[in-house]
Scaffold this active site. Structure first.
Site, PDB file in Angstrom:
ATOM      1  N   HIS A  29       5.780   3.349  11.248  1.00  0.00           N
ATOM      2  CA  HIS A  29       6.554   4.219  10.770  1.00  0.00           C
ATOM      3  C   HIS A  29       5.590   5.505  10.647  1.00  0.00           C
ATOM      4  O   HIS A  29       4.511   5.382  10.512  1.00  0.00           O
ATOM      5  CB  HIS A  29       7.093   4.143   9.129  1.00  0.00           C
ATOM      6  CG  HIS A  29       7.640   5.050   8.398  1.00  0.00           C
ATOM      7  ND1 HIS A  29       7.274   6.389   8.017  1.00  0.00           N
ATOM      8  CD2 HIS A  29       9.063   5.262   8.422  1.00  0.00           C
ATOM      9  CE1 HIS A  29       8.391   7.083   7.417  1.00  0.00           C
ATOM     10  NE2 HIS A  29       9.335   6.497   7.682  1.00  0.00           N
ATOM     11  N   LEU A  80       0.783  -1.170   0.028  1.00  0.00           N
ATOM     12  CA  LEU A  80       0.204   0.041  -0.048  1.00  0.00           C
ATOM     13  C   LEU A  80       0.607   1.231  -0.023  1.00  0.00           C
ATOM     14  O   LEU A  80       1.575   1.587   0.932  1.00  0.00           O
ATOM     15  CB  LEU A  80      -1.014  -0.161   1.231  1.00  0.00           C
ATOM     16  CG  LEU A  80      -1.885   1.147   1.427  1.00  0.00           C
ATOM     17  CD1 LEU A  80      -3.043   1.107   0.059  1.00  0.00           C
ATOM     18  CD2 LEU A  80      -2.493   1.268   2.625  1.00  0.00           C
TER      19      LEU A  80
END
Length: 344
Positions: A230, A126
């Site tokens: 992240h 993604l």
């Protein structure tokens, strides 16, 4: 209009551009022309008529801005993982050290090298161009896969995972890798990440220790990022959790990013989606609820967002523009689900 469609051979250049924007740490889309060509070939092969769960099938989709004909995002689904090459992850466990005589009882969190997620399906790959991170495009890109899963569930394993990108800095340095992996692999995080992205995973089994690893022995910087994502991945994690995915203590062996999991049938957009016969009209009143809508075609899969008024009975009225974008005609069926569900 923003449309989700299967990956095509002509998308190679666009994918390479997205890979450069994604940067180090995005293992499933390395900036390597040969690897991208392999990804395209594998995806084209997956969209065949027959279903084969005895081998891994990789379904890849892109988000296209039909106004500019620019590919601005990518997402994918693996039918099953860990069959052609082992699937490794760390399972966070507990070891107890106890002495009745000394009246000492200590528990220690540990990392176990695991293949537990073998033979799960996976939502993966993604990435959305930063210039298009608005107007709910990220929701469309991610959730479009769930309508595909609902329509073609027989092509996928019943349990599904999503491996989230772990913490790393702008230079691609991973605190977890520096605190653990670097001691066993003797290479930079970027090199290990690149080899994994190229499918060269044999070195993991050859070099990674098999015994439990005490988390307390790791540097504080490495401990703090276990199970964390992240910064740019936080919205994707929340989106998946809103759809029913949960973290159960499995993390990536390189950057310690979490692996979320659920049953395909329990994904909100899968469970609540409905098939509706459509009627294409010249003029359609604007709806009040934003829906995810897709056709029911395999090779010609199309998905987008639209405000719809769902009828109590009878066909669903849609505009000619929407029908054209989805390659659908009056009397055919659409699969629909509200883009957002009730908060879990």
């Amino acid at each position: 209009m923003m449309i989700i469609r299967p990956l095509m051979e002509t998308d190679a250049g666009a994918l390479l551009n997205l890979a450069h924007k994604a940067g180090i740490g995005f293992t499933s889309l390395p900036a390597d022309p040969e690897r991208i060509a392999t990804k395209i070939e594998a995806s084209l092969a997956a969209f065949k008529d027959q279903v084969d769960l005895s081998s891994e099938q990789s379904y890849v989709f892109v988000l296209e801005d039909t106004h500019t004909e620019k590919v601005v995002g990518i997402c994918g689904i693996e039918s099953t993982i860990g069959l052609s090459t082992p699937w490794y992850s760390y399972r966070i466990g507990t070891l107890v050290h106890s002495s009745r005589e000394l009246k000492v009882h200590n528990t220690f969190p540990t990392l176990y090298l695991s293949n537990d997620q073998t033979a799960c399906a996976e939502v993966c790959t993604l990435f959305l161009d930063p210039d298009y991170r608005h107007s709910k495009n990220g929701h469309l890109l991610s959730k479009s896969r769930f309508l595909f899963l609902a329509e073609f569930s027989q092509r996928f394993e019943p349990k599904i995972i999503a491996e989230m990108r772990g913490v790393s800095d702008a230079n691609g340095q991973s605190p977890f890798w520096d605190g653990l992996g670097a001691h066993f692999f003797d290479m930079p995080f970027a090199d290990a990440d690149r080899l994994t992205g190229l499918g060269k995973k044999e070195f993991i089994a050859e070099l990674m220790p098999r015994h439990p690893l005490y988390i307390n022995f790791l540097p504080k910087s490495a401990q703090e990022v276990i199970g964390q994502v992240h910064e740019s991945t936080r919205p994707a994690r929340k989106m998946l959790e809103d759809e029913g995915f949960r973290y159960h203590g499995y993390v990536d062996i390189f950057d310690a990013g979490p692996a979320l999991e659920t049953q395909v049938k329990d994904i909100r957009a899968v469970r609540d989606s409905k098939l509706c016969e459509v009627s294409v009209e010249d003029q359609v009143p604007n709806g009040t609820t934003l829906f995810l809508v897709s056709n029911t075609s395999l090779k010609g899969y199309r998905c987008t967002m639209a405000y719809l008024n769902t009828p109590v009975s009878g066909p669903l009225s849609i505009s000619a523009a929407l029908a054209k974008a989805l390659h659908i005609k009056t009397g055919e069926s659409l699969r629909t689900v509200p883009l957002f569900g009730p908060r879990p």
